[in-house]
Design a protein around this motif. Structure first.
Motif, short mmCIF file in Angstrom:
data_model
loop_
_atom_site.label_atom_id
_atom_site.label_comp_id
_atom_site.label_asym_id
_atom_site.label_seq_id
_atom_site.Cartn_x
_atom_site.Cartn_y
_atom_site.Cartn_z
N ASN A 38 0.85 -1.20 0.00
CA ASN A 38 0.00 0.00 0.00
C ASN A 38 0.88 1.25 0.00
O ASN A 38 1.85 1.32 0.75
CB ASN A 38 -0.89 0.04 1.25
CG ASN A 38 -1.96 -1.03 1.22
OD1 ASN A 38 -2.30 -1.53 0.15
ND2 ASN A 38 -2.48 -1.36 2.37
N GLY A 39 0.55 2.18 -0.87
CA GLY A 39 1.30 3.43 -0.92
C GLY A 39 2.58 3.37 -1.74
O GLY A 39 3.33 4.34 -1.80
N ALA A 40 2.82 2.25 -2.44
CA ALA A 40 4.05 2.11 -3.22
C ALA A 40 4.05 2.99 -4.47
O ALA A 40 5.11 3.21 -5.07
CB ALA A 40 4.25 0.64 -3.61
N GLY A 41 2.87 3.46 -4.88
CA GLY A 41 2.81 4.33 -6.05
C GLY A 41 2.16 3.70 -7.27
O GLY A 41 2.16 4.30 -8.35
N LYS A 42 1.58 2.53 -7.11
CA LYS A 42 1.02 1.78 -8.25
C LYS A 42 -0.14 2.55 -8.90
O LYS A 42 -0.17 2.73 -10.12
CB LYS A 42 0.51 0.40 -7.78
CG LYS A 42 1.57 -0.41 -7.04
CD LYS A 42 1.03 -1.73 -6.52
CE LYS A 42 -0.12 -1.64 -5.53
NZ LYS A 42 0.23 -1.07 -4.21
N THR A 43 -1.09 2.99 -8.07
CA THR A 43 -2.25 3.72 -8.62
C THR A 43 -1.81 5.03 -9.25
O THR A 43 -2.29 5.41 -10.33
CB THR A 43 -3.29 3.98 -7.50
OG1 THR A 43 -3.84 2.72 -7.13
CG2 THR A 43 -4.42 4.90 -7.95
N THR A 44 -0.88 5.71 -8.62
CA THR A 44 -0.40 6.99 -9.16
C THR A 44 0.24 6.75 -10.53
O THR A 44 0.02 7.52 -11.47
CB THR A 44 0.59 7.64 -8.18
OG1 THR A 44 -0.04 7.77 -6.90
CG2 THR A 44 1.03 9.01 -8.66
N LEU A 45 1.00 5.67 -10.65
CA LEU A 45 1.63 5.35 -11.95
C LEU A 45 0.56 5.05 -13.00
O LEU A 45 0.61 5.56 -14.12
CB LEU A 45 2.57 4.14 -11.78
CG LEU A 45 3.19 3.59 -13.06
CD1 LEU A 45 4.05 4.66 -13.76
CD2 LEU A 45 4.06 2.35 -12.76
N ASP A 158 -6.78 -1.42 -12.47
CA ASP A 158 -6.22 -1.07 -11.15
C ASP A 158 -7.04 -1.72 -10.04
O ASP A 158 -8.15 -1.27 -9.73
CB ASP A 158 -6.21 0.46 -10.98
CG ASP A 158 -5.37 0.89 -9.77
OD1 ASP A 158 -4.87 0.01 -9.06
OD2 ASP A 158 -5.24 2.11 -9.56
N GLU A 159 -6.48 -2.76 -9.46
CA GLU A 159 -7.11 -3.46 -8.33
C GLU A 159 -8.57 -3.80 -8.59
O GLU A 159 -9.46 -3.44 -7.80
CB GLU A 159 -6.97 -2.64 -7.05
CG GLU A 159 -5.52 -2.37 -6.73
CD GLU A 159 -5.19 -2.45 -5.26
OE1 GLU A 159 -5.92 -3.12 -4.50
OE2 GLU A 159 -4.16 -1.86 -4.87
N VAL A 160 -8.79 -4.51 -9.69
CA VAL A 160 -10.18 -4.81 -10.07
C VAL A 160 -10.84 -5.79 -9.11
O VAL A 160 -12.06 -5.93 -9.10
CB VAL A 160 -10.29 -5.36 -11.52
CG1 VAL A 160 -10.06 -4.27 -12.53
CG2 VAL A 160 -9.38 -6.54 -11.74
P1 ATP Z 1 -2.68 1.23 -2.67
O1 ATP Z 1 -2.35 -0.21 -2.90
O2 ATP Z 1 -2.99 1.54 -1.25
O3 ATP Z 1 -3.70 1.77 -3.62
P2 ATP Z 1 -0.58 2.41 -4.27
O4 ATP Z 1 0.65 1.60 -4.45
O5 ATP Z 1 -1.55 2.40 -5.39
O6 ATP Z 1 -1.31 2.03 -2.91
P3 ATP Z 1 -0.73 5.26 -4.44
O7 ATP Z 1 -2.20 5.26 -4.18
O8 ATP Z 1 -0.25 5.57 -5.79
O9 ATP Z 1 -0.09 3.88 -3.98
O10 ATP Z 1 -0.05 6.26 -3.39
C1 ATP Z 1 1.33 6.58 -3.46
C2 ATP Z 1 1.62 7.65 -2.42
O11 ATP Z 1 0.92 8.83 -2.77
C3 ATP Z 1 1.15 7.29 -1.02
O12 ATP Z 1 2.09 7.81 -0.10
C4 ATP Z 1 -0.18 7.98 -0.89
O13 ATP Z 1 -0.45 8.32 0.47
C5 ATP Z 1 0.05 9.23 -1.72
N1 ATP Z 1 -1.20 9.70 -2.35
C6 ATP Z 1 -2.00 8.99 -3.17
N2 ATP Z 1 -3.05 9.74 -3.58
C7 ATP Z 1 -2.89 10.95 -3.00
C8 ATP Z 1 -3.65 12.17 -3.01
N3 ATP Z 1 -4.75 12.27 -3.76
N4 ATP Z 1 -3.17 13.20 -2.30
C9 ATP Z 1 -2.05 13.10 -1.56
N5 ATP Z 1 -1.27 11.99 -1.50
C10 ATP Z 1 -1.69 10.93 -2.20
#
Ligand code: ATP
Length: 242
Positions: A38-45, A158-160
């Motif tokens: 969780n929080g690794a950045g996958k969704t952001t990528l 994304d995490e379907v």
């Molecule tokens: P998860 O499995 O929980 O979805 P993830 O690997 O997809 O995690 P992201 O959701 O990309 O990770 O989050 C990456 C970092 O960016 C985390 O530290 C998260 O707290 C932060 N983050 C994500 N979305 C936002 C936002 N809208 N505003 C501020 N910080 C964010």
């Protein structure tokens, strides 16, 4: 053939660098899984690839063209569709209307609103139901259908499986062979490592915004992936699903 070429990508949430210096090649027709805690950045990528979140640095080339400055709907038009975490359907619109919006902005091809209903038979009787009234599985099927009806070359999932029962998850994943048959490239984020090992051709593992491991699934061991997943911080092990 490299379909998507990402170089030195940086994506921020305010001051937080959620994706840091990511290089990634996605090959046509493969199933690439992105794993990480969780929080690794996958969704952001994923959101940066789809154009829902603008990268602050680096480049994204799709079929040789720089798409980094294009808004999401223009990326859909070029063949990139995202099934976002949390589905994000239009809640007041019906299943059919949700599909129609995407069909309108997408490309023409084999997928149509009717063929989506053929594949997701469970949606047929819900065709005219508002998205907000659907079960989780029906919503997910609609979200995947909405991405497919745009006839993507690459679909980003994304995490379907989040929040769905194992039987529904099986049904959602049963779409993958059909995508393979149409040479659609799949990039998926999935927490269930067992499923990732079963369905993917290649895996990348992210930790704190960076890619820390990547390779063909057949050449990676579960131990290697779990170590990369946690950056050897075994105290966080409880978050992995076996
Ligand atoms: P998860 O499995 O929980 O979805 P993830 O690997 O997809 O995690 P992201 O959701 O990309 O990770 O989050 C990456 C970092 O960016 C985390 O530290 C998260 O707290 C932060 N983050 C994500 N979305 C936002 C936002 N809208 N505003 C501020 N910080 C964010």
């Amino acid at each position: 053939m490299t379909q998507l070429e990402i170089r030195n990508l940086e994506v921020c949430h305010g001051l937080l660098k959620a994706v840091r210096g990511v290089d990634l090649d996605v090959n046509a027709g493969e199933v690439l899984a992105i794993v990480g805690a969780n929080g690794a950045g996958k969704t952001t990528l994923m959101r940066a690839i789809a154009g829902s979140h603008r990268a602050s640095k680096g480049s994204i080339h799709f079929n040789g063209q720089d798409i980094g400055a294009l808004p999401a709907h223009q990326r859909v038009k070029r063949g990139l569709s995202l099934v976002p975490e949390g589905r994000r359907l239009f809640p007041k619109m019906t299943v059919q209307e949700n599909l129609a919006v995407s069909a309108q902005i997408g490309r023409s091809g084999n997928w149509s609103i009717d063929s989506i209903f053929e594949v997701f038979e469970n949606l047929v009787k819900r065709r005219h139901a508002k998205a907000e009234t659907l079960s989780g599985g029906e919503q997910q099927a609609t979200a995947i259908g909405r991405a497919l009806v745009a006839n993507p070359e690459i679909i980003l999932l994304d995490e379907v499986s989040l929040g769905l029962s194992p039987a529904i998850v099986d049904r959602v994943y049963s779409i993958l062979p059909k995508l393979r048959a149409t040479a659609t490239t799949v990039v998926l984020v999935e927490q269930d490592l067992g499923r990732v090992l079963k369905v993917s051709d290649r895996i990348i593992c992210m930790l704190e915004g960076q890619v820390v491991l990547q390779g063909p699934t057949a050449e990676l061991t579960r131990e290697q992936i779990v170590e990369a997943y946690f950056g050897l911080k075994t105290s966080r092990k409880e978050k992995v699903q076996p």
